[in-house]
Design an enzyme around this catalytic site. Structure first.
Site, mmCIF file in Angstrom:
data_model
loop_
_atom_site.group_PDB
_atom_site.id
_atom_site.type_symbol
_atom_site.label_atom_id
_atom_site.label_comp_id
_atom_site.label_asym_id
_atom_site.label_seq_id
_atom_site.Cartn_x
_atom_site.Cartn_y
_atom_site.Cartn_z
ATOM 1 N N HIS A 81 -5.291 -0.870 5.591
ATOM 2 C CA HIS A 81 -5.468 -1.295 4.199
ATOM 3 C C HIS A 81 -6.952 -1.381 3.831
ATOM 4 O O HIS A 81 -7.354 -2.240 3.038
ATOM 5 C CB HIS A 81 -4.779 -2.639 3.943
ATOM 6 C CG HIS A 81 -3.301 -2.608 4.135
ATOM 7 N ND1 HIS A 81 -2.430 -2.131 3.169
ATOM 8 C CD2 HIS A 81 -2.522 -2.984 5.180
ATOM 9 C CE1 HIS A 81 -1.190 -2.216 3.617
ATOM 10 N NE2 HIS A 81 -1.220 -2.720 4.839
ATOM 11 N N ASN A 154 4.398 -4.397 0.720
ATOM 12 C CA ASN A 154 4.150 -2.959 0.669
ATOM 13 C C ASN A 154 5.026 -2.348 -0.422
ATOM 14 O O ASN A 154 5.945 -2.990 -0.924
ATOM 15 C CB ASN A 154 4.487 -2.281 2.007
ATOM 16 C CG ASN A 154 3.472 -2.577 3.085
ATOM 17 O OD1 ASN A 154 2.316 -2.882 2.818
ATOM 18 N ND2 ASN A 154 3.909 -2.493 4.334
ATOM 19 N N HIS A 345 -2.685 -13.365 4.094
ATOM 20 C CA HIS A 345 -2.060 -13.721 5.365
ATOM 21 C C HIS A 345 -0.612 -14.154 5.088
ATOM 22 O O HIS A 345 -0.391 -15.084 4.302
ATOM 23 C CB HIS A 345 -2.842 -14.862 6.004
ATOM 24 C CG HIS A 345 -2.345 -15.295 7.354
ATOM 25 N ND1 HIS A 345 -1.353 -14.645 8.051
ATOM 26 C CD2 HIS A 345 -2.716 -16.344 8.142
ATOM 27 C CE1 HIS A 345 -1.131 -15.263 9.188
ATOM 28 N NE2 HIS A 345 -1.937 -16.299 9.269
#
Length: 713
Positions: A81, A154, A345
């Protein structure tokens, strides 16, 4: 309550975060140049020297500071990413979700929860292109009153592997090969496909990766999925398994492979520019948040394991409940300070959201913190403005690299008596985070559940769900990706592996990569489909689309302007494109400014094409190869094309053949054939405009794809 009142409302979280970030933003306009210590600088063009041709002196503190800062400006890029782009916005829930979760930001429909979203590719480096075939990241940071919540998603709902211990392996395999650092941002090489055939759990993800989902038209037009299985927990302690979905209000749309490749060369920033420009124009991207929920007692009622990250929950079996909407309404002010330093996170959760035993998720909970410690220089990355929660932060964590908080007092431990045990743990009633009390027992063992062993049935389900056009694209993607593999044994193994998914698919793959088809057609026997995963069934909307208008001196003014006005009224953007920038004059003498020339534009940058009439204009463009290339690309990529009067003749000249011109000869009759909308001598333009806008909303007209200019089908 108006927008200004909302910003000043103490209960409005979006206003709080806006004000917090404003305190860190600095505009250096009309200021005097200083060093980092605030000392004013008189000259920043010449270093201090011993004579005008002498050596630079080390006592030049401004030179040393400026160069040192420059030498240390870059931080390690993300391992995955790395290439991303961010925007600010807010989220509002539609109705209270108290029945399902005690998460406060999902309770009050009047509250705007500020968010920062980072979209990204996965494999490529920061310098790669936006439009490569890849998974896209969709990470959202909610700045809630209970602390920050990160929904790390995603644009594909599943993953390559089932257990996080294999994450380094799949990334090593798909990254450029270590002996020559080739290829960049691509899975089309030996090491990746060797990993695929050696790990058949990848089969389902490969089907998604080689589908149109992996080359989105825009960040604004792609879904987001939380991938992993989480839990909602309500005030009564009841838990439900949950998966998260972002649904774009503009629908899910993609590029075709040829234009994705061309855009990578001509406009490698295509996606980030698209997002930036949409927000600047006030066309704020909107995504609805949906959740799929399964009661814990129903965990084992499906023919797949709901904790298996290589499986999705078909929406036809587990419906998506739409619970709120996110609006992105502000661009970043500084790419590095915001997008690059944003730290996400999946372990950043708030009360009411908890984890499952998804083995991929368990590993991510370690990896994400670990990587931020390296990238952002230590454990205080939460104090960087973009990562700062709006909730108060009170704990006994001290010191470390880049500490920005000045902690007062002598106590930095718990429990303590010197400060009355402050800061004190919060009780459950005070909304202290309490982990869900799941009963866990078993022997320590390196083993995978038997329920994870089915690697093909959902891959077949996905294949069954695709339209004919989407299936063609998947087959062609296999031809490109596996065709670039040098080892013929691996190629043959790919065919044999995907014969387990579908025999026809495997045979078609073999035709394009120079190996034998499977001896016996295979498959899983799955006949069901999931219409929700096909982009053929998505929202069709013309809003925010971009139309190229090709014109030259001598165009018909009324034709161009009436169509342009109608398109803009439907929320479509129009660019006038000609051989050179400047002014072109119509046959009637009116003038119009050219937005783009052929040298700085291309059909691949637009969603549709329109050609007004005017004999002189058409005669001029018939002499321009660039105009014909523009038309031929739009046609080959199945994009909507509109033409009026002599504009139709340019289509024919550009080798767009076999249009049924007979139907366009009668006055005013609009002809629509496979996305090409034409009319001659209309009494007005309403019917043409309506048909053309409908064709634009359709996005692509796949029946004419790969017809080499011939209007058949």
């Amino acid at each position: 309550m108006n927008d200004e009142q909302k910003q000043n409302d103490p209960m409005n979280l979006n206003g709080k975060k806006y004000q917090q970030l404003e305190s860190f933003r600095v505009d250096h306009n009309n200021t005097k140049l200083t060093t980092n210590q605030g000392v004013r600088v008189s000259d920043t063009d010449d270093s201090l020297k011993a004579g005008d041709r002498g050596p630079t002196l080390m006592e030049d503190f401004h030179f040393r500071e400026k160069m040192t800062h420059f030498d240390h400006e870059r931080i390690p890029e993300r391992v995955v990413h790395a290439r991303g782009f961010g925007a600010h916005g807010y989220f509002q829930v539609y109705e209270s979700m108290t029945e399902f979760t005690k998460a406060k930001f999902l309770q009050d429909p009047s509250v705007q929860t500020p968010v920062f979203v980072r979209f990204s590719t996965v494999v490529g480096s920061r310098g790669s292109a936006d439009t490569v075939r890849d998974v896209r990241g969709f990470a959202t940071k909610f700045y809630t009153e209970d602390g920050n919540y990160d929904l790390v998603a995603n644009n594909i709902p599943i993953f390559f592997i089932q257990d996080a211990i294999k994450f380094p392996d799949v990334v090593h395999a798909i990254k450029p090969e270590p002996h020559n650092e080739i290829p960049q941002a691509s899975a089309a090489h030996d090491t990746f496909w060797d990993f695929v055939v050696s790990n058949t759990e990848t089969a389902h993800m490969i089907m998604w990766l080689l589908s149109d989902r992996a080359i989105p038209r825009s960040f604004r037009m792609m879904e987001g999925f939380g991938v992993n299985t989480f839990r909602f927990v309500n005030d009564q302690g009841k838990a439900r398994f949950v998966k998260f979905h972002w649904k774009p209000k503009l629908g899910v749309h993609s590029l075709v492979w040829d234009e994705a490749q061309k855009l990578a060369g001509k406009d490698p920033d295509f996606h980030r520019k698209d997002l930036w420009e949409a927000i600047n124009m006030g066309e704020y991207p909107e995504f609805e948040l949906g959740v799929q929920m399964i009661d814990e007692e129903d965990e084992f009622m499906f023919d797949f394991d709901i904790l298996d990250p290589t499986k999705f929950w078909p929406e036809e079996i587990v419906p998506v409940k739409i619970i709120g909407k996110m609006t992105l309404n502000r661009n970043q002010d500084n790419f590095f300070a915001e997008t690059e330093q944003a730290a996400f996170h999946p372990g950043h959760v708030v009360p009411g959201i908890d984890f499952s035993n998804d083995p991929l998720l368990q590993g991510r909970l370690f990896s994400y913190t670990d990587t931020q410690l390296l990238r952002l220089g230590g454990p205080n990355f939460h104090e960087i403005p973009i990562n700062r929660p709006i909730a108060p932060v009170n704990n006994n964590q001290r010191d470390g690299f880049h500490r920005m908080t000045i902690d007062k007092g002598q106590v930095s431990y718990s429990p303590n008596t010197l400060r009355g045990n402050s800061p004190q743990p919060a009780s459950d009633k005070e909304n202290g985070y309490v982990h869900y009390a799941e009963k866990v027992e078993g022997q320590k063992i390196r083993k995978r559940s038997e329920s994870f062993h089915d690697h093909y049935r959902q891959a077949t389900l996905f294949w069954n769900s695709m339209s004919n056009a989407e299936k063609r694209h998947i087959i062609k993607a296999f031809h490109f990706e596996v065709g670039n593999v040098k080892d013929k044994t691996i190629k043959q193994q790919v065919v044999e592996m995907f014969n387990n998914v579908d025999g026809f698919l495997a045979a078609e793959i073999s035709k394009g990569i120079g190996v034998m088809p499977p001896a016996n057609p295979g498959g899983t026997g799955v006949t069901e489909s999931s219409p929700a995963v096909s982009q053929d069934n998505t929202i069709k909307d013309a809003r925010t689309r971009k139309v190229a208008v090709l014109a030259d001196h001598g165009f018909t003014f009324d034709e161009l302007m009436q169509v342009k006005t109608a398109l803009e009224g439907a929320g479509v953007h129009v660019d006038i494109i000609s051989r050179t920038l400047g002014i072109i004059a119509s046959v009637e003498g009116q003038q119009i400014e050219v937005n783009k020339s052929y040298s700085i534009s291309s059909s691949i940058m637009y969603d549709a094409l329109f050609i007004p009439g005017g004999q002189q204009s058409i005669n001029n463009m018939m002499m321009h190869k660039e105009a014909k290339d523009f038309i031929n690309d739009a046609f080959a990529h199945a994009k909507p094309i509109g033409a009026i009067n002599e504009g139709i003749d340019l289509l024919t000249n550009a080798e767009v053949k076999n249009i049924n011109l007979a139907l366009t000869e009668s006055k005013g009759e609009v002809t629509t054939h496979l996305g090409v909308v034409t009319v001659r001598n209309p009494s007005d333009f309403e019917a043409f405009n309506n048909e053309f806008i409908v064709a634009i909303a359709e996005h692509r007209h796949w029946l004419r794809e790969n017809q080499d200019g011939k209007m058949t089908g």
